[in-house]
Design an enzyme around this catalytic site. Structure first.
Site, PDB file in Angstrom:
ATOM      1  N   ARG A   1     -13.231   5.499  -1.916  1.00 37.18           N
ATOM      2  CA  ARG A   1     -13.297   5.716  -0.206  1.00 37.18           C
ATOM      3  C   ARG A   1     -14.371   6.802   0.096  1.00 37.18           C
ATOM      4  NH1 ARG A   1      -8.350   8.275   3.271  1.00 37.18           N
ATOM      5  NH2 ARG A   1      -9.398   9.734   4.180  1.00 37.18           N
TER       6      ARG A   1
ATOM      7  N   ASP B   1      -0.670  16.037   6.171  1.00 36.63           N
ATOM      8  CA  ASP B   1      -1.506  15.412   5.158  1.00 36.63           C
ATOM      9  C   ASP B   1      -2.635  16.182   4.998  1.00 36.63           C
ATOM     10  OD1 ASP B   1      -2.683  13.509   3.538  1.00 36.63           O
ATOM     11  OD2 ASP B   1      -3.543  12.316   5.079  1.00 36.63           O
TER      12      ASP B   1
ATOM     13  N   ASN C   1      -9.181  -0.117   7.389  1.00 36.65           N
ATOM     14  CA  ASN C   1      -7.838   0.586   7.706  1.00 36.65           C
ATOM     15  C   ASN C   1      -7.438   0.442   9.144  1.00 36.65           C
ATOM     16  OD1 ASN C   1      -6.020   2.256   7.896  1.00 36.65           O
ATOM     17  ND2 ASN C   1      -7.260   4.185   7.446  1.00 36.65           N
TER      18      ASN C   1
ATOM     19  N   CYS D   1      -6.264  14.417   7.078  1.00 36.74           N
ATOM     20  CA  CYS D   1      -6.337  12.920   7.320  1.00 36.74           C
ATOM     21  C   CYS D   1      -7.546  12.397   7.839  1.00 36.74           C
ATOM     22  CB  CYS D   1      -5.303  12.809   8.726  1.00 36.74           C
ATOM     23  SG  CYS D   1      -5.432  11.332   9.519  1.00 36.74           S
TER      24      CYS D   1
ATOM     25  N   ASP E   1      -2.978   5.417  -2.501  1.00 42.19           N
ATOM     26  CA  ASP E   1      -3.904   6.479  -2.140  1.00 42.19           C
ATOM     27  C   ASP E   1      -3.962   7.685  -2.921  1.00 42.19           C
ATOM     28  OD1 ASP E   1      -5.045   8.423  -0.781  1.00 42.19           O
ATOM     29  OD2 ASP E   1      -4.345   8.394   1.018  1.00 42.19           O
TER      30      ASP E   1
ATOM     31  N   HIS F   1      -7.377   4.339  -4.889  1.00 39.74           N
ATOM     32  CA  HIS F   1      -8.738   4.642  -4.153  1.00 39.74           C
ATOM     33  C   HIS F   1      -8.901   6.088  -4.252  1.00 39.74           C
ATOM     34  CE1 HIS F   1      -7.017   5.941  -0.107  1.00 39.74           C
ATOM     35  NE2 HIS F   1      -6.489   4.620  -0.197  1.00 39.74           N
TER      36      HIS F   1
ATOM     37  N   GLU G   1     -11.357   9.462  -2.903  1.00 44.91           N
ATOM     38  CA  GLU G   1     -12.147   9.832  -1.870  1.00 44.91           C
ATOM     39  C   GLU G   1     -13.164  10.950  -1.854  1.00 44.91           C
ATOM     40  OE1 GLU G   1      -9.616  12.153   1.225  1.00 44.91           O
ATOM     41  OE2 GLU G   1      -8.602  10.417   0.602  1.00 44.91           O
TER      42      GLU G   1
ATOM     43  N   TYR H   1       0.808  -1.352  -0.109  1.00 41.38           N
ATOM     44  CA  TYR H   1       0.219   0.056   0.080  1.00 41.38           C
ATOM     45  C   TYR H   1       0.874   1.245  -0.032  1.00 41.38           C
ATOM     46  CZ  TYR H   1      -3.485   3.277   1.538  1.00 41.38           C
ATOM     47  OH  TYR H   1      -4.531   4.391   1.653  1.00 41.38           O
TER      48      TYR H   1
ATOM     49  N   ASP I   1      -6.128  10.239  -3.079  1.00 39.17           N
ATOM     50  CA  ASP I   1      -6.559  11.432  -2.464  1.00 39.17           C
ATOM     51  C   ASP I   1      -7.843  11.673  -3.097  1.00 39.17           C
ATOM     52  OD1 ASP I   1      -4.597  11.298  -0.213  1.00 39.17           O
ATOM     53  OD2 ASP I   1      -3.660  13.526  -1.249  1.00 39.17           O
TER      54      ASP I   1
ATOM     55  N   GLU J   1     -13.929   4.857   5.537  1.00 41.25           N
ATOM     56  CA  GLU J   1     -13.032   5.258   6.521  1.00 41.25           C
ATOM     57  C   GLU J   1     -13.453   5.603   7.764  1.00 41.25           C
ATOM     58  OE1 GLU J   1     -10.226   5.100   7.574  1.00 41.25           O
ATOM     59  OE2 GLU J   1      -9.038   6.867   6.599  1.00 41.25           O
TER      60      GLU J   1
END
Length: 297
Positions: free
Chosen positions: A161, A62, A213, A126, A89, A116, A118, A48, A91, A191
């Site tokens: 996500r 982040d 996660n 985060c 990821d 993914h 989101e 990942y 974002d 999430e």
């Protein structure tokens, strides 16, 4: 020697096949290409690449400061060092729907197996911090649809996500996930679910592969792989674990050097030179070099 020999296409097909089998795949987060080799050597199922880790590696928080190019470049450096499939990821997709499509194609070119996207507002934060905001459903669905339409390899995994749980509750998160699946998402990453009961409820409501996660110091409980497999989850990520371990050890080591004036007492806590050489395949490079210089037509 050099890079992994398994093609990106083969890695994507492997990920798809294993998800179809219903098993739980364990994907630790790699903080650099060398750690990806270690993940493979230890027998995990995939790698990942966390957006939080990419940001931290650059010395940034982040909060959406990294660019699509930075993420694709780092993901490609990591993916090419392992025969395992790499999940990244991405974002919020780094912009409007057309940017999302371009991001997916850049990640395809980088050789990763999937990503993914989101539904947070951009810039994001985060997923385990308070104060998150999510976009409206139409915007979330447009991002996923753009990712699906943008990919050129149908085996590239598009995961959606959703951060809705922390903002509007579990029922709203389930409704959002169902809509994301209808928009074409191959898998869902819910999430910041809280505990076994919520994970179980979500699993019962969604019929595509689900990701759990298991990040430290977050909202949720740290569950075992056995517990997650019994719940029917398909992927578990440990996104920042290796970075936190490495930085914790580095901090303690620097304190020791300051206090003792030498690193001598730290030797038994270090990766030995021989282990590093095995991991980077020094012997393979030597054999290649000898073969080239000894070659005669």
């Amino acid at each position: 020697m050099l890079y992994a020999t398994t093609t990106a296409s083969a890695k994507r097909q492997t990920l798809r096949a294993r998800l179809a089998n219903g098993e739980l795949l364990r994907l630790p987060g790699a903080f650099n290409p060398l750690s990806a080799r270690l993940i493979q050597a230890k027998g995990f199922d995939g790698v990942y690449v966390s957006g939080a880790v990419v940001a931290a590696d650059l010395g940034l928080p982040d909060i959406g400061l990294t660019t699509a190019t930075e993420v694709a470049t780092r993901a490609g450096q990591i993916a090419r060092m392992t025969d395992l499939p790499t999940l990244v990821d991405a974002d919020t997709g780094f912009g409007e729907p057309m940017n999302v499509a371009r991001t997916v194609q850049a990640l395809e070119d980088a050789g990763v197996a999937g990503c993914h996207i989101e539904d947070q507002v951009n810039p994001k934060r985060c997923g385990h911090l308070d104060g998150k905001q999510v976009v409206d459903q139409l915007t979330a669905l447009q991002r996923v649809r753009a990712a699906v339409e943008g990919r050129r390899d149908p085996d590239f995994l598009v995961m959606a996500r959703t951060d809705v749980r922390a903002v509007r509750g579990l029922d709203a998160a389930i409704d959002r996930a169902k809509a994301l699946v209808d928009a074409g998402a191959d898998a869902i990453f819910p999430e910041a679910l809280l505990g076994l009961a919520e994970l179980e409820t979500f699993r019962a409501a969604i019929d595509v592969p689900l990701l759990a996660n298991m990040t430290e110091f977050g909202k949720g409980e740290l569950l075992t792989a056995t517990q997650l497999a019994e719940l029917g989850y398909n992927i578990v990520i440990y996104p920042v674990t290796l970075l936190r371990l490495a930085m914790g050890a580095a901090e303690a080591g620097l304190d020791t050097i300051l206090a003792e004036g030498t690193q001598a007492s730290l030797l038994d806590r270090m990766q030995h030179r021989s282990a590093l050489y095995d991991l980077v395949d020094y012997a393979g490079y030597g054999q290649f070099d000898a073969g080239v210089f000894d070659f005669e037509l």
